[in-house]
Write a protein that holds these residues in place. Structure first.
Motif, PDB file in Angstrom:
ATOM      1  N   ILE A 149       0.847  -1.199   0.000  1.00  0.00           N
ATOM      2  CA  ILE A 149       0.000   0.000   0.000  1.00  0.00           C
ATOM      3  C   ILE A 149       0.882   1.249   0.000  1.00  0.00           C
ATOM      4  O   ILE A 149       0.638   2.202  -0.745  1.00  0.00           O
ATOM      5  N   ALA A 150       1.932   1.222   0.843  1.00  0.00           N
ATOM      6  CA  ALA A 150       2.841   2.363   0.920  1.00  0.00           C
ATOM      7  C   ALA A 150       3.565   2.591  -0.399  1.00  0.00           C
ATOM      8  O   ALA A 150       3.667   3.728  -0.877  1.00  0.00           O
ATOM      9  N   VAL A 151       4.082   1.526  -1.002  1.00  0.00           N
ATOM     10  CA  VAL A 151       4.838   1.690  -2.241  1.00  0.00           C
ATOM     11  C   VAL A 151       3.924   2.126  -3.383  1.00  0.00           C
ATOM     12  O   VAL A 151       4.328   2.900  -4.256  1.00  0.00           O
ATOM     13  N   ALA A 152       2.669   1.655  -3.362  1.00  0.00           N
ATOM     14  CA  ALA A 152       1.738   2.044  -4.415  1.00  0.00           C
ATOM     15  C   ALA A 152       1.472   3.545  -4.368  1.00  0.00           C
ATOM     16  O   ALA A 152       1.469   4.225  -5.404  1.00  0.00           O
ATOM     17  N   SER A 190       1.305   4.730   3.865  1.00  0.00           N
ATOM     18  CA  SER A 190       0.237   3.726   3.932  1.00  0.00           C
ATOM     19  C   SER A 190      -1.130   4.372   4.123  1.00  0.00           C
ATOM     20  O   SER A 190      -2.156   3.791   3.772  1.00  0.00           O
ATOM     21  N   GLU A 191      -1.120   5.591   4.691  1.00  0.00           N
ATOM     22  CA  GLU A 191      -2.362   6.329   4.906  1.00  0.00           C
ATOM     23  C   GLU A 191      -2.644   7.312   3.775  1.00  0.00           C
ATOM     24  O   GLU A 191      -3.576   8.110   3.855  1.00  0.00           O
ATOM     25  N   GLY A 192      -1.793   7.257   2.727  1.00  0.00           N
ATOM     26  CA  GLY A 192      -1.988   8.139   1.579  1.00  0.00           C
ATOM     27  C   GLY A 192      -1.648   9.584   1.858  1.00  0.00           C
ATOM     28  O   GLY A 192      -2.265  10.505   1.308  1.00  0.00           O
ATOM     29  N   LYS A 193      -0.632   9.798   2.704  1.00  0.00           N
ATOM     30  CA  LYS A 193      -0.269  11.160   3.101  1.00  0.00           C
ATOM     31  C   LYS A 193       1.072  11.579   2.502  1.00  0.00           C
ATOM     32  O   LYS A 193       2.018  10.794   2.493  1.00  0.00           O
ATOM     33  N   ARG A 194       1.156  12.822   2.072  1.00  0.00           N
ATOM     34  CA  ARG A 194       2.426  13.392   1.654  1.00  0.00           C
ATOM     35  C   ARG A 194       3.185  13.855   2.886  1.00  0.00           C
ATOM     36  O   ARG A 194       2.615  13.977   3.967  1.00  0.00           O
TER      37      ARG A 194
END
Length: 202
Positions: A149-152, A190-194
């Motif tokens: 998820i993080a790498v994606a 993993s949480e979709g955060k910059r």
């Protein structure tokens, strides 16, 4: 009081008003020093937070869950005479002072950093950009390989946003600091955060 941008000042009034207790008092105390006539700072509103300028940007402040952060744009050029800089918040040229309670706040100490910051702008001094290797470091590459998820999400980021994370990890001066930043990087990705997600909204 210095010349103030009325629209920005109204927004700052509303920003401070939405907090309670010690957080509200701290924001008000810091603002009162920033608005002393001797500094001639102009209030501005950027990144959904109060900003202060004098011949360029000086600092900005924001209320976080456990502290009030006062960020000096050219903090790396200001000697930390009173040991106020937070070691975990030394990205590029900026430096953050954390106030967790009113007991941490000292107006005289803050005046020193403000005078130094203003002097830098008057002289036109700028933070020299450091050339940092933007290749993904091996430890980050390894952790990303374990977290699909993080790498994606990382792979969807523009190069500038990838670089924010890479620089943050690469500039850690101690192994334990690097490990902590690496773990936080994976968590946020993993949480979709910059990297600077905290500053992107109130």
């Amino acid at each position: 009081m210095s010349t103030i941008n009325p629209q920005a000042s109204e927004k700052i009034d509303l920003y401070i008003a939405k907090f309670e207790g010690e957080q509200k008092l701290l924001l008000s105390e810091i603002r009162s020093v920033l608005n002393l006539a001797e500094f001639e700072l102009v209030e501005d509103w950027k990144w959904n937070a109060p900003n202060y300028n004098h011949k360029g940007m000086i600092c900005w402040m924001a209320c976080f869950k456990n502290h009030i952060g006062l960020h000096f744009f050219k903090g790396s050029l200001i000697p930390d005479a009173h040991k106020l800089y937070d070691a975990a918040c030394m990205d590029k040229g900026s430096r953050q002072v954390k106030y967790k309670s009113l007991a941490d706040f000292d107006a005289e100490k803050l005046r020193y950093y403000l005078f130094e910051a203003i002097a830098l702008n008057k002289k036109g001094d700028k933070v020299k950009a450091k050339k940092i290797n933007t290749d993904v470091p091996e430890d980050l590459r390894l952790e990303l390989s374990k977290n699909p998820i993080a790498v994606a999400f990382f792979n969807t980021l523009a190069d500038s946003y990838k670089r924010d994370y890479i620089e943050w990890i690469s500039t850690a001066k101690q192994e334990k600091t690097r490990a902590k930043r690496l773990a936080t990087t994976i968590e946020w990705l993993s949480e979709g955060k910059r990297k600077n997600w905290k500053y992107e909204k109130c």
